[in-house]
Write a protein that holds these residues in place. Structure first.
Motif, PDB file in Angstrom:
ATOM      1  N   ALA A 113      38.708  33.689  36.790  1.00 47.64           N
ATOM      2  CA  ALA A 113      36.814  34.163  36.975  1.00 47.64           C
ATOM      3  C   ALA A 113      36.243  32.823  37.709  1.00 47.64           C
ATOM      4  CB  ALA A 113      36.387  34.021  35.882  1.00 47.64           C
ATOM      5  N   PRO A 206      37.125  38.364  38.204  1.00 46.82           N
ATOM      6  CA  PRO A 206      35.481  38.323  38.095  1.00 46.82           C
ATOM      7  C   PRO A 206      34.792  36.937  38.292  1.00 46.82           C
ATOM      8  CG  PRO A 206      36.868  38.833  36.328  1.00 46.82           C
ATOM      9  CD  PRO A 206      37.913  38.053  37.026  1.00 46.82           C
ATOM     10  N   CYS A 264      34.540  37.373  30.395  1.00 50.65           N
ATOM     11  CA  CYS A 264      35.756  38.377  31.497  1.00 50.65           C
ATOM     12  C   CYS A 264      37.264  37.331  30.599  1.00 50.65           C
ATOM     13  CB  CYS A 264      35.591  37.489  32.608  1.00 50.65           C
ATOM     14  SG  CYS A 264      34.731  36.381  32.831  1.00 50.65           S
TER      15      CYS A 264
END
Length: 266
Positions: A113, A206, A264
């Motif tokens: 992420a 993400p 996430c």
């Protein structure tokens, strides 16, 4: 506990706190890993939080006349290998956000992420590029003290200067104690960096784009520019913060980072 890792031409200072999914926090210019103190204390309850001083900053050596973002990204990869991390969430503020983008360009499979704080992806204007070069020369000649005093009112929001003198003083001290050679080399490297705009559409992890409402270095428009070009990216505008939400508004910043990471890293 402070640890040290040998990297080409220098030594990197880093710390690891907590257990769980790894989260790496990359500081900006002209700061050091201490800017993440509130985030480390909060996030280490749920994650393995890794902070480090960039080459030529804080307690890390390895400064040179010009340090490109590619070199900073290679140092981060050396740290990942040393810590035996398969992947991690990567957060960076300002120059640290640009290092995060460069690292993702080189190693997209290692990033779980992205958290891009108070940063921007485009090239500098010619005037801004020249200002980086002029500032680099000035820092080498005169040191950090006067420059830090001059930029402090731009680094933090007016409310921070008025209502949080201890935070403003901590930011000033952090800037004034940055090695001028390291700061100068990084400024020259940023002046030569690539344009990351076309890469934004290729980011497939993400992503959170966070910015202080009163940031004059990387205003909200820069954050919106990135958020609109990264598929599914979230945008968080932190009220009452300038260029340093992690230090100016730690409670709000921590809440935003934690909410995103929980969504996430499960």
């Amino acid at each position: 506990m402070i640890n040290f890792l040998e990297v080409p031409g220098g030594r990197m200072a880093y710390e690891v706190r907590g257990t769980g999914q790894p989260v790496v926090l990359v500081h900006g210019h002209p700061f050091n890993r201490s800017m993440w103190g509130a985030q480390v204390a909060f996030l280490a309850c749920s994650y393995q939080v890794i902070t480090y001083d960039l080459r030529g900053y804080g307690q890390s050596s390895g400064a040179s006349t010009l340090v490109p973002l590619e070199r900073f990204a290679e140092d981060l990869e050396a740290l990942r290998v040393a810590l035996q991390l398969d992947f991690f969430a990567l957060a960076g503020l300002s120059m640290g956000g640009q290092i995060a983008l460069e690292y993702y360009r080189q190693h997209p499979d290692r990033v779980r992420a992205l958290l891009l704080l108070d940063t921007f992806a485009t090239l500098d204007s010619p005037a801004r590029r020249q200002d980086r070069l002029d500032t680099a020369a000035q820092l080498e000649q005169l040191g950090m003290a006067q420059h830090a005093r001059e930029v402090l009112p731009k680094m933090v929001a007016p409310a921070t200067l008025r209502e949080q003198p201890a935070v403003a003083e901590a930011v000033l001290t952090m800037m004034q104690t940055t090695p001028p050679q390291g700061a100068a080399g990084a400024l020259r490297g940023r002046a030569e960096r690539r344009d990351y705009t076309s890469m934004l559409a290729k980011i497939s992890v993400p992503t959170l784009v966070l910015v202080g409402r009163d940031d004059v270095f990387t205003p909200v428009a820069d954050a919106v520019f990135m958020q609109e070009r990264i598929a599914g990216a979230q945008l968080c505008v932190v009220e009452g913060a300038g260029h340093l939400p992690p230090m100016e508004t730690p409670r709000e910043c921590n809440a935003a980072l934690n909410q995103f990471l929980r969504s996430c890293l499960t």
